[in-house]
Design a protein around this motif. Structure first.
Motif, mmCIF file in Angstrom:
data_model
loop_
_atom_site.group_PDB
_atom_site.id
_atom_site.type_symbol
_atom_site.label_atom_id
_atom_site.label_comp_id
_atom_site.label_asym_id
_atom_site.label_seq_id
_atom_site.Cartn_x
_atom_site.Cartn_y
_atom_site.Cartn_z
ATOM 1 N N VAL A 37 0.850 -1.208 0.000
ATOM 2 C CA VAL A 37 0.000 0.000 0.000
ATOM 3 C C VAL A 37 0.886 1.260 0.000
ATOM 4 O O VAL A 37 0.623 2.217 -0.734
ATOM 5 N N ALA A 38 1.951 1.230 0.792
ATOM 6 C CA ALA A 38 2.886 2.374 0.803
ATOM 7 C C ALA A 38 3.519 2.555 -0.584
ATOM 8 O O ALA A 38 3.737 3.681 -1.050
ATOM 9 N N MET A 39 3.792 1.427 -1.255
ATOM 10 C CA MET A 39 4.375 1.494 -2.606
ATOM 11 C C MET A 39 3.400 2.170 -3.569
ATOM 12 O O MET A 39 3.811 2.954 -4.443
ATOM 13 N N THR A 40 2.110 1.889 -3.401
ATOM 14 C CA THR A 40 1.116 2.541 -4.260
ATOM 15 C C THR A 40 1.166 4.053 -4.073
ATOM 16 O O THR A 40 1.128 4.825 -5.042
ATOM 17 N N VAL B 224 -7.421 -5.976 8.921
ATOM 18 C CA VAL B 224 -7.456 -4.719 8.148
ATOM 19 C C VAL B 224 -6.828 -4.858 6.756
ATOM 20 O O VAL B 224 -7.303 -4.257 5.790
ATOM 21 N N LEU B 225 -5.749 -5.654 6.662
ATOM 22 C CA LEU B 225 -5.026 -5.756 5.383
ATOM 23 C C LEU B 225 -5.344 -7.104 4.730
ATOM 24 O O LEU B 225 -4.943 -8.152 5.227
ATOM 25 N N ASP C 66 -9.973 0.103 6.067
ATOM 26 C CA ASP C 66 -10.427 1.472 6.360
ATOM 27 C C ASP C 66 -9.553 2.504 5.648
ATOM 28 O O ASP C 66 -8.355 2.312 5.449
ATOM 29 N N ASP C 67 -10.221 3.609 5.306
ATOM 30 C CA ASP C 67 -9.571 4.635 4.473
ATOM 31 C C ASP C 67 -8.438 5.345 5.210
ATOM 32 O O ASP C 67 -7.456 5.756 4.589
ATOM 33 N N SER D 215 -4.718 5.738 3.755
ATOM 34 C CA SER D 215 -4.148 7.057 3.530
ATOM 35 C C SER D 215 -2.838 7.230 4.328
ATOM 36 O O SER D 215 -1.875 7.844 3.836
ATOM 37 N N MET D 216 -2.782 6.638 5.523
ATOM 38 C CA MET D 216 -1.555 6.722 6.335
ATOM 39 C C MET D 216 -0.403 5.979 5.636
ATOM 40 O O MET D 216 0.714 6.488 5.526
#
Ligand SMILES: Cc1cc2nc3c(=O)[nH]c(=O)nc-3n(C[C@H](O)[C@H](O)[C@H](O)COP(=O)(O)O)c2cc1C
Length: 198
Positions: free
Chosen positions: A25-28, A163-164, A172-173, A177-178
């Motif tokens: 997700v951080a890579m995205t 969550v993942l 959760d958004d 976003s974090m």
């Protein structure tokens, strides 16, 4: 300036690692901010536990030399690490300890030359309630000692098993976003540092 190139390094080799999911997700976020990403598959960079006698007799493990070369070709790194008893993992430490060593011919002395002044960001995930956050302060200090410039943004994901998702979903958004925010911050810092070096 061309897109900054970032490595993505996971401190867990586990196939279903929650940290690997958090890293994705951080890579995205980094990609959407304009970075090019190279994911380091831990199982393709297996190294023995650091041993000075082994280093003296055999030099750097082939995987460590390969990873040094990759660091030299990139502008920064996104790191995801599980928390083990309040610390980041021995896999992450052993990998980067080897990477920090000079080559036998001394051509890259000091060994951290390919890390110094480059951008870094940290994320963690855990099934537990604190999300691994205790590991991040130690990991931040360690990366700084290697000469990396760690962005203030960071992300810890509690209840990561819920969550993942294995399919890349994030429940959760705010968490999404974090995590994306860390990727984006590393991309921006890498760009700014590259401009300063011009
Ligand atoms: C030796 C060890 C110590 C652990 N210590 C912690 C801890 O301090 N805090 C925590 O939240 N989880 C802890 N865990 C649980 C990990 O968060 C969990 O195994 C997680 O799935 C590891 O990350 P991964 O899924 O990316 O491999 C520990 C696990 C191991 C194996």
């Amino acid at each position: 300036m061309p897109s900054p190139r970032l490595l993505a390094l996971c401190g867990s080799a586990r196939r279903d690692s929650y940290n690997r999911r958090a890293l994705a997700v951080a890579m995205t976020g980094a990609r959407e901010a304009g970075a090019e990403l190279t994911f380091i598959e831990p199982r393709e960079f297996v190294m023995p536990l650091y041993d000075g006698d082994l280093e003296a007799s055999e030099g750097l493990p082939e995987a460590a030399a390969r990873l040094q070369q990759l660091f030299a070709e990139h502008d920064g790194v996104l790191v995801a690490t599980p928390e083990y008893n309040g610390f980041f993992t021995p896999l992450l430490k052993n990998t980067l300890d080897w990477v920090s060593r000079p080559l036998p011919d001394g051509s890259n002395r000091p060994g951290t030359i390919h890390l110094r002044g480059k951008a870094a960001g940290l994320v963690t995930a855990s099934p537990g309630a604190l999300g691994g956050i205790r590991a991040l302060q130690h990991a931040r200090l360690y990366l700084a000692n290697l000469g990396l410039v760690v962005v203030p943004e960071q992300a810890a994901v509690p209840a990561a098993d819920k969550v993942l998702g294995a399919d890349g979903s994030v429940a959760d958004d705010r968490t999404r976003s974090m995590l994306e925010g860390v990727g984006s911050a590393v991309c921006k810092l890498a760009t700014a540092l590259a401009k300063r070096a011009d």
